[in-house]
Design an enzyme around this catalytic site. Structure first.
Site, mmCIF file in Angstrom:
data_model
loop_
_atom_site.group_PDB
_atom_site.id
_atom_site.type_symbol
_atom_site.label_atom_id
_atom_site.label_comp_id
_atom_site.label_asym_id
_atom_site.label_seq_id
_atom_site.Cartn_x
_atom_site.Cartn_y
_atom_site.Cartn_z
ATOM 1 C CG HIS A 212 -6.640 7.038 -2.123
ATOM 2 N ND1 HIS A 212 -5.734 6.008 -2.180
ATOM 3 C CD2 HIS A 212 -7.541 6.790 -3.128
ATOM 4 C CE1 HIS A 212 -6.042 5.176 -3.161
ATOM 5 N NE2 HIS A 212 -7.133 5.628 -3.737
ATOM 6 N NE ARG A 213 -5.945 12.785 -6.721
ATOM 7 C CZ ARG A 213 -6.108 13.754 -7.620
ATOM 8 N NH1 ARG A 213 -6.453 14.975 -7.208
ATOM 9 N NH2 ARG A 213 -5.966 13.534 -8.914
ATOM 10 C CB SER A 214 -2.334 7.596 -7.613
ATOM 11 O OG SER A 214 -2.128 8.789 -8.330
ATOM 12 C CE LYS B 209 -11.095 6.679 -6.193
ATOM 13 N NZ LYS B 209 -10.892 6.381 -7.621
ATOM 14 C CG ASP C 217 -11.581 5.742 -11.536
ATOM 15 O OD1 ASP C 217 -12.137 6.169 -12.571
ATOM 16 O OD2 ASP C 217 -10.766 6.412 -10.868
ATOM 17 C CD GLU D 187 -5.094 4.654 -6.379
ATOM 18 O OE1 GLU D 187 -6.036 3.844 -6.420
ATOM 19 O OE2 GLU D 187 -5.213 5.850 -6.685
ATOM 20 C CB SER E 288 -5.502 9.604 -13.676
ATOM 21 O OG SER E 288 -6.156 9.332 -12.463
ATOM 22 C CG HIS F 232 -3.208 4.582 -10.963
ATOM 23 N ND1 HIS F 232 -4.224 4.684 -10.052
ATOM 24 C CD2 HIS F 232 -2.914 5.861 -11.311
ATOM 25 C CE1 HIS F 232 -4.543 5.957 -9.868
ATOM 26 N NE2 HIS F 232 -3.772 6.686 -10.625
ATOM 27 C CD GLU G 204 -13.625 7.468 -9.585
ATOM 28 O OE1 GLU G 204 -13.702 6.645 -8.647
ATOM 29 O OE2 GLU G 204 -12.663 8.236 -9.721
ATOM 30 C CG ASP H 211 -11.942 11.661 -10.192
ATOM 31 O OD1 ASP H 211 -11.722 12.800 -9.740
ATOM 32 O OD2 ASP H 211 -11.059 10.786 -10.251
ATOM 33 C CD GLN I 17 -6.669 5.776 -12.460
ATOM 34 O OE1 GLN I 17 -6.170 6.481 -13.312
ATOM 35 N NE2 GLN I 17 -7.306 6.271 -11.410
ATOM 36 C CD GLU I 18 -8.639 4.021 -8.844
ATOM 37 O OE1 GLU I 18 -9.554 3.964 -7.993
ATOM 38 O OE2 GLU I 18 -8.103 5.086 -9.183
ATOM 39 C CE LYS J 167 -9.361 11.625 -6.945
ATOM 40 N NZ LYS J 167 -9.161 11.684 -8.428
HETATM 41 C C1 2PG Z 1 -8.650 8.659 -9.273
HETATM 42 C C2 2PG Z 1 -7.448 8.829 -8.388
HETATM 43 C C3 2PG Z 1 -7.464 8.113 -7.084
HETATM 44 P P1 2PG Z 1 -5.242 9.919 -9.126
HETATM 45 O O1 2PG Z 1 -8.562 8.751 -10.512
HETATM 46 O O2 2PG Z 1 -9.760 8.509 -8.784
HETATM 47 O O3 2PG Z 1 -7.652 6.750 -7.197
HETATM 48 O O4 2PG Z 1 -6.256 8.679 -9.076
HETATM 49 O O5 2PG Z 1 -4.946 10.306 -7.733
HETATM 50 O O6 2PG Z 1 -4.048 9.434 -9.893
HETATM 51 O O7 2PG Z 1 -5.971 11.005 -9.876
HETATM 52 MG MG MG Z 2 -10.897 8.647 -10.671
#
Ligand code: 2PG
Ligand code: MG
Length: 423
Positions: free
Chosen positions: A368-370, A391, A242, A205, A43, A155, A288, A315, A163-164, A340
């Site tokens: 981190h990234r997914s 995270k 998030d 994740e 994303s 995800h 987020e 983000d 998403q999270e 990131k």
């Molecule tokens: C986010 C990230 C990490 P992605 O949106 O914050 O959790 O996802 O790495 O897919 O961008």
């Molecule tokens: Mg995000």
């Protein structure tokens, strides 16, 4: 001097989703060797630094042979002979060599791999752990692990729009205990899902991705798990979300379509009203990307309404880039930025983004990234940056656990000098 760079090379490897990514090796004249691997998002924000993909038949276009080649030739040539301990010089040399404003010529994946491997080499050469090399002797604060426990959006394949959903063990006395709180709750949630006949398969994740009938059910399940694991919601463990609202805003503006849950079309104010209800009902302490990256007025409205109560993190709108964070600070969009490394593409620029947040009195949330690898750079980096929380996925999947284990190791190594607190 012996921390002079002797060789740099790269290799195409696979990330946790089975997609190609770049692994980079650096050797110094003193014999030091280091290796780093670059993560990759799903994303992604529109203005992230460009991940160079080959676009050819192999790996359905996702190969990184050109990025690898750029490391092996142009970048190596420009950096061999330079001092690895001068990170800023290394990074700005690569930025200038690339010549674009989004690293699209050489690839942010090529550049970041070298940037991280150089930092690691310099740390080893100086006989320091990476967190101490980058953060100094006062880098002793172990971040609160905001553990991804339930996935939706891009995800996962379910009917959850957000998403999270993360568990935040801010009431724990140490990182080690905090990790235990969230891991126990993760396992408790698994049992609850099983008993309800719901899927216990996991998303990218490592969070569960059950087919909840709506977003509320996701959060109710988490609260049930916290209670059943014998923790107190809001005291021991709170919740972070998030939304990754880009993924339900087709034009990345103030129009939303919550199609996964079937809620359908919503405006920014509908989203804010829903959030207000949730914040009344549930112990949420961080949110987020509640709106899409183009909805700057939405970020401002959300922060005005809730910013004194919770951490509002940007983000996809900030993409770890000081140009956008500066704008956010000026207009009052958010009170925190997600950080990131691969969104911006060098260690130095990432540190600059952190510094900007700090100077504005903002929080910053390391991430981190997914798509990840077993590289634990992020764990050391989070301690070095002193941000207080990170995270890095759930209590399963090796590429996520590697970072948590590295943080346990750092806490252990600091022998009572470590700190742990939410704020
Ligand atoms: C986010 C990230 C990490 P992605 O949106 O914050 O959790 O996802 O790495 O897919 O961008
Ligand atoms: Mg995000």
């Amino acid at each position: 001097m012996n921390s002079i760079i002797k060789s740099i090379s790269a290799l195409e490897i696979l990330d946790s989703r089975g997609n190609p990514t770049v692994r980079t090796y650096v050797t110094l004249e003193d014999g030091t060797q280091s290796v780093s691997s670059v993560p990759s998002g799903a994303s992604t924000g529109q203005n992230e630094a460009v991940e160079l993909r080959d676009g050819e038949k192999r790996y359905n276009g996702a190969g990184v042979q050109n990025a690898v080649n750029n490391v092996n030739t142009e970048i190596a040539k420009a950096l061999i002979g330079k001092n690895a301990s001068n990170q800023k010089d290394i990074d700005y040399t690569m930025i200038a060599l690339d010549g674009t404003d989004n690293k699209s010529r050489l690839g942010a994946n090529a550049i970041l791999g070298v940037s991280m491997a150089v930092a690691k080499a310099a740390a080893i050469s100086a006989n320091l752990p990476l967190y101490a090399y980058l953060g100094g002797t006062n880098a002793v604060r172990i971040p609160v692990p905001c553990m991804n426990i339930l996935n939706g959006g891009e995800h996962a394949d379910n009917s959850v729009d957000f998403q999270e959903f993360m568990l935040v063990p801010h009431g724990a006395p140490t990182f080690k205990e905090g990790l235990r709180y969230v891991a126990e709750t993760f396992h408790t949630l698994k049992g609850i899902l099983k008993s309800k006949g719901m899927a216990t398969s996991v998303g990218d994740e490592g969070g569960f991705a059950p087919n909840c009938s709506n977003n509320e059910e996701a959060i109710e399940l988490i609260i049930e798990a916290i209670n059943k694991a014998n923790y107190k919601p809001g005291i021991d463990l709170s919740i972070a979300i998030d939304s990754a609202a880009n993924s339900f805003s087709p034009n990345l503006d103030d129009n939303y379509d919550l199609a996964w849950s079937g809620l359908g079309k919503m405006t920014t104010s509908d989203l804010i009203e829903k959030s207000a209800e949730w914040l009344e009902k549930y112990p949420i302490i961080l949110w987020e990307d509640p709106v899409s990256e183009g909805d700057w007025d939405g970020y401002i409205a959300f922060t005005k309404r809730f910013g004194d109560k919770i951490e509002v993190v940007g983000d996809d709108n900030f993409v770890t880039n000081t140009k956008y964070i500066k704008k956010g600070i000026a207009i009052g969009a958010c009170n925190s930025a997600l950080i990131k490394l691969n969104q911006i593409g060098t260690v130095t620029e990432t540190i600059e983004a952190v510094r900007m947040c700090r100077e504005a009195g903002w929080r910053y949330f390391l991430s981190h990234r997914s798509g990840e690898t077993e590289d634990t750079f992020l764990a050391d980096f989070a301690v070095a940056m002193d941000g207080g929380h990170l995270k890095t996925g759930s209590a399963c999947r090796g590429e996520r656990i590697a970072k948590y284990n590295r943080l346990l190791e750092i806490e252990h190594e600091l022998k009572g000098r470590s700190e742990y607190r939410w704020k």
